[in-house]
Design an enzyme around this catalytic site. Sequence first.
Site, PDB file in Angstrom:
ATOM      1  N   GLU A 166       0.811  -1.452  -0.022  1.00 22.09           N
ATOM      2  CA  GLU A 166       0.141  -0.150   0.094  1.00 22.09           C
ATOM      3  C   GLU A 166       0.874   1.194   0.016  1.00 22.09           C
ATOM      4  O   GLU A 166       0.916   1.942   0.802  1.00 22.09           O
ATOM      5  CB  GLU A 166      -0.984   0.200   1.262  1.00 22.09           C
ATOM      6  CG  GLU A 166      -1.978  -1.361   1.246  1.00 22.09           C
ATOM      7  CD  GLU A 166      -2.969  -1.201   2.498  1.00 22.09           C
ATOM      8  OE1 GLU A 166      -2.908  -0.102   3.261  1.00 22.09           O
ATOM      9  OE2 GLU A 166      -3.833  -2.031   2.292  1.00 22.09           O
ATOM     10  N   GLU A 365      -5.161  -8.889   0.939  1.00 19.28           N
ATOM     11  CA  GLU A 365      -5.683  -8.467   2.194  1.00 19.28           C
ATOM     12  C   GLU A 365      -7.236  -8.450   1.979  1.00 19.28           C
ATOM     13  O   GLU A 365      -7.553  -7.731   0.897  1.00 19.28           O
ATOM     14  CB  GLU A 365      -5.066  -7.182   2.875  1.00 19.28           C
ATOM     15  CG  GLU A 365      -3.563  -7.290   3.551  1.00 19.28           C
ATOM     16  CD  GLU A 365      -3.347  -5.938   4.215  1.00 19.28           C
ATOM     17  OE1 GLU A 365      -4.163  -5.348   4.696  1.00 19.28           O
ATOM     18  OE2 GLU A 365      -2.201  -5.789   3.790  1.00 19.28           O
TER      19      GLU A 365
END
Length: 464
Positions: A166, A365
Amino acid sequence: MQYKFPENFWWGSSASGPQTEGRFPNDGKGDSIWDFWYQEEPEKFFNGVGPEKTSQVYKKYKEDIQLMKKIGHNSFRTSIQWSRLIPEGRGTVNPEAVKFYNSYIDELIANGIEPFFNLYHFDMPMTLQKEGGWVNRKTVDAYVEFAKTCFELFGDRVKKWFTHNEPVVPVEGGYLYQFHYPNEIDMRKAVIVGYHENLASAKAIEAYHAMNLPGEIGIILNLTPSYPRDEANPEDVKAAKIADAFFNRSFLDPAVKGEFPEELVTILKELDMLPEIQAGDLETIKNNTVDLLGINYYQPRRIKAKETPIDHSHGPMPDDYFDNYDMPGKKMNPYRGWEIYEKGIYDILTNTRENYGNIPCFISENGMGVEGEEKYINADGQIEDDYRIEFISGHLKYVSQAIAEGTNCLGYHMWTCMDNWSWMNAYKNRYGFIAVDLDQDGKRTIKKSGYWFKELAETNQFEA
Ligand code: BG6
């Protein structure tokens, strides 16, 4: 109805070094920005719990790996903490860290769990942050050295590497919206940070491929699909596209296509905010795209055309081009304050198939953080987290549909295995398949969802 998944699908979970390992006497770890920030402002962290406590994986990883096995994991992702391996960010390697990561990796493999390793999970070594962190181009060189060290030390056994988790989050948290150190609001710096992270990723990929190791390297991106308030309103649609360029395509396009999105470049040019691009940078980015894409998905982004007055107090901001739209009736996870929209995962996977060459990808995720899970403990001491099973299966239905339509999705990793330390939220919201009792020295207990997942992983299907 039965939802089926391919043979050899990757079933497991994801975590990160800074959120799980903890700090112990003589472990030789240096400070990251999280250690430093907690020392400076402990009150900012939920219940005052800091990154030195976490779930003690540094000591308990062998026990944890047995539990992973018990709940059907065939793969697991965590990260190497830069500040553990190279305490000052560059230079001397910490022998205790090498011992730890070697043993962690070997133990995973010995138990039939493939280790996936990420190199950067929001955890800048503090020494480098003092020199500007990602704002300073020298950090790119230090990062590439760190990456090479990891490949040399562990690349014979780790076959799935990721350059970042991220990377847009340090941009947002550190330089726009104030939830990561250094907690500034400065879009010019935010752009430089994003540019350097992209460049660092391409250079690490280049270094990895040059070493001819037996594996693959990718990146993990949180792709938050941008939905306009009204598809029929061109201003809403335009605003959603701009938000998509800022928060998704700023990393997705360079990672997969080797180029930055035109819309974003145009805006940054108009603002006179293009970063300094050195000779050869764009070629490096063009020629070193990812082998594999990890997709983190929690929530969508709902967007409408700008209606509120532009706030000029901090200079330009991405939000000058759109407003977030609070859609009535949306399903929410009230604890984290995030919308739950299962179909978003299908839209992302369809987008990768149609617009990104159907790159090999996996869900790296997806998960649900819930506060106060003790209230769901049954007479046998197990947390009955049916809401989590519902959350996972709701998303997996769409993953299975996308695969049936041809998307090259190879696995599903849930966030997370053991309850872990969620940055400023510390242990407020729990995400794990396995509960961690902080009052009993981190005692582990498998939740109902863990046993549900085991069956799913073993049969490659579930019924709903
Ligand atoms: C992802 C991160 O953004 O979401 C994790 O990769 C994080 O590090 C997870 O913990 C859940 O978010 P949060 O903020 O509730 O911890």
